[in-house]
Design a protein around this motif. Structure first.
Motif, PDB file in Angstrom:
ATOM      1  N   THR A  11      15.109   4.774   2.687  1.00 36.36           N
ATOM      2  CA  THR A  11      15.825   4.888   1.296  1.00 36.36           C
ATOM      3  C   THR A  11      15.492   3.470   0.634  1.00 36.36           C
ATOM      4  O   THR A  11      16.031   3.234  -0.360  1.00 36.36           O
ATOM      5  CB  THR A  11      17.423   4.615   1.709  1.00 36.36           C
ATOM      6  N   GLU A  12      14.633   2.626   1.343  1.00 36.55           N
ATOM      7  CA  GLU A  12      13.997   1.470   0.570  1.00 36.55           C
ATOM      8  C   GLU A  12      12.815   1.716  -0.649  1.00 36.55           C
ATOM      9  O   GLU A  12      12.328   2.835  -0.497  1.00 36.55           O
ATOM     10  CB  GLU A  12      13.507   0.473   1.771  1.00 36.55           C
ATOM     11  N   THR A  13      12.917   0.598  -1.462  1.00 38.37           N
ATOM     12  CA  THR A  13      11.750   0.924  -2.467  1.00 38.37           C
ATOM     13  C   THR A  13      10.623   0.401  -1.707  1.00 38.37           C
ATOM     14  O   THR A  13      10.362  -0.613  -1.092  1.00 38.37           O
ATOM     15  CB  THR A  13      12.365   0.089  -3.807  1.00 38.37           C
ATOM     16  N   LYS A  14       9.506   1.316  -2.047  1.00 27.84           N
ATOM     17  CA  LYS A  14       8.196   0.979  -1.411  1.00 27.84           C
ATOM     18  C   LYS A  14       7.222   1.025  -2.631  1.00 27.84           C
ATOM     19  O   LYS A  14       7.048   1.683  -3.498  1.00 27.84           O
ATOM     20  CB  LYS A  14       7.852   2.118  -0.804  1.00 27.84           C
ATOM     21  N   SER A  15       6.322  -0.132  -2.259  1.00 27.69           N
ATOM     22  CA  SER A  15       5.050  -0.092  -3.101  1.00 27.69           C
ATOM     23  C   SER A  15       3.926   1.058  -2.715  1.00 27.69           C
ATOM     24  O   SER A  15       4.019   1.289  -1.457  1.00 27.69           O
ATOM     25  CB  SER A  15       4.482  -1.406  -3.126  1.00 27.69           C
ATOM     26  N   LEU A  16       3.486   1.416  -3.677  1.00 26.31           N
ATOM     27  CA  LEU A  16       2.445   2.848  -3.281  1.00 26.31           C
ATOM     28  C   LEU A  16       1.108   2.671  -4.015  1.00 26.31           C
ATOM     29  O   LEU A  16       0.963   2.126  -4.976  1.00 26.31           O
ATOM     30  CB  LEU A  16       3.194   3.971  -3.875  1.00 26.31           C
ATOM     31  N   ALA A  17       0.024   3.048  -3.150  1.00 27.57           N
ATOM     32  CA  ALA A  17      -1.239   3.164  -3.438  1.00 27.57           C
ATOM     33  C   ALA A  17      -1.707   4.506  -3.403  1.00 27.57           C
ATOM     34  O   ALA A  17      -1.196   5.096  -2.465  1.00 27.57           O
ATOM     35  CB  ALA A  17      -2.173   1.948  -2.484  1.00 27.57           C
TER      36      ALA A  17
ATOM     37  N   ARG B 265       2.797   0.660  -8.379  1.00 32.03           N
ATOM     38  CA  ARG B 265       2.034   1.618  -8.127  1.00 32.03           C
ATOM     39  C   ARG B 265       0.633   1.096  -8.361  1.00 32.03           C
ATOM     40  O   ARG B 265       0.229   0.557  -9.505  1.00 32.03           O
ATOM     41  CB  ARG B 265       2.258   3.112  -8.845  1.00 32.03           C
ATOM     42  N   THR B 266      -0.476   1.481  -7.288  1.00 36.34           N
ATOM     43  CA  THR B 266      -1.680   1.325  -7.462  1.00 36.34           C
ATOM     44  C   THR B 266      -2.516   2.371  -7.537  1.00 36.34           C
ATOM     45  O   THR B 266      -2.669   3.029  -6.549  1.00 36.34           O
ATOM     46  CB  THR B 266      -2.121   0.139  -6.426  1.00 36.34           C
TER      47      THR B 266
END
Length: 227
Positions: free
Chosen positions: A38-44, A71-72
């Motif tokens: 449920t947490e916000t996540k950084s994504l590559a 996002r990367t």
């Protein structure tokens, strides 16, 4: 003296292998990851060009960009088309241009490149990925710059293995490492791709789109057609 050196080398090798074994994914770490969903996540995301990019873009189009930010996008050298597709997707789904970045990495192996000339290019790609995933997050710290990513999404081709190795260096050193999700190509109906075979035991989640691939009973989950 010689026997002492041999003993020390053997001990070092055993400890290194044990440490590597401890970094491999297991059911406990997968369950822990689900509890944080449920947490916000950084994504590559690695866009592997051609059909790989099209499938990756299709996967991303179904995501909530408010949940996966920033996002990367990782691209191979010279892959301008994938860069344009990433920009088009961001323009369609998000109005915040500061929430994504496009980064180019050297190809681990070029199309039709001979096997003898592959090690130097693969090493160059690995050094770049280590710099991106391991070194820069350590030495470049600011309020807007954190770890490389919380989640790394892969779907082939060969450079995916290089990225995975760089992530495992972080795990080996006890540094922040993204959870790795590998989605096998829709075109793989009966058997895995070479990237899939190499990464299957290394990634946190291994997802296929056709059930016959999992007939061997090994690690993996079938989610049906995703693209």
């Amino acid at each position: 003296m010689f026997h002492t050196l041999i003993l020390a080398l053997c001990l070092f090798t055993v400890l290194t292998l044990w440490r590597f074994y401890c970094t491999l994914p297991n059911a406990k770490t997968r369950a822990a990851g689900k509890s944080l969903s449920t947490e916000t996540k950084s994504l590559a995301i690695f866009l592997g060009s051609g059909g790989h990019t099209s499938e990756a873009i299709a996967l991303l189009s179904a995501l909530d960009f408010n949940k996966y930010t920033p996002r990367t996008y990782l691209l191979s050298e010279g892959d301008h088309l994938s860069a344009e597709k990433a920009k088009e997707l961001e323009a369609e789904k998000s109005s915040h241009t500061e929430q994504f970045a496009i980064i180019t990495v050297p190809r681990a192996r070029k199309v039709h490149q001979s096997l003898l000339s592959t090690p130097p290019t693969a090493c160059r790609s690995l050094v770049t990925c280590i710099s991106l995933i391991t070194i820069k997050p350590i030495f470049v710290r600011s309020s807007s710059k954190g770890p490389f990513a919380d989640v790394l999404l892969l779907n082939g081709p060969g450079t995916c293995l290089i990225l995975c190795l760089a992530v495992y260096l972080n795990k080996f050193l006890g540094l922040h490492a993204p959870r790795i999700i590998y989605v096998e190509s829709f075109a793989r109906v009966k058997s895995l791709s070479l990237s899939g075979k190499l990464l299957r035991s290394l990634v946190d989640r291994f997802i296929v789109q056709w059930p016959d691939i999992l007939a061997d009973g090994r690690k993996g989950e079938c989610r049906g057609w995703l693209v």
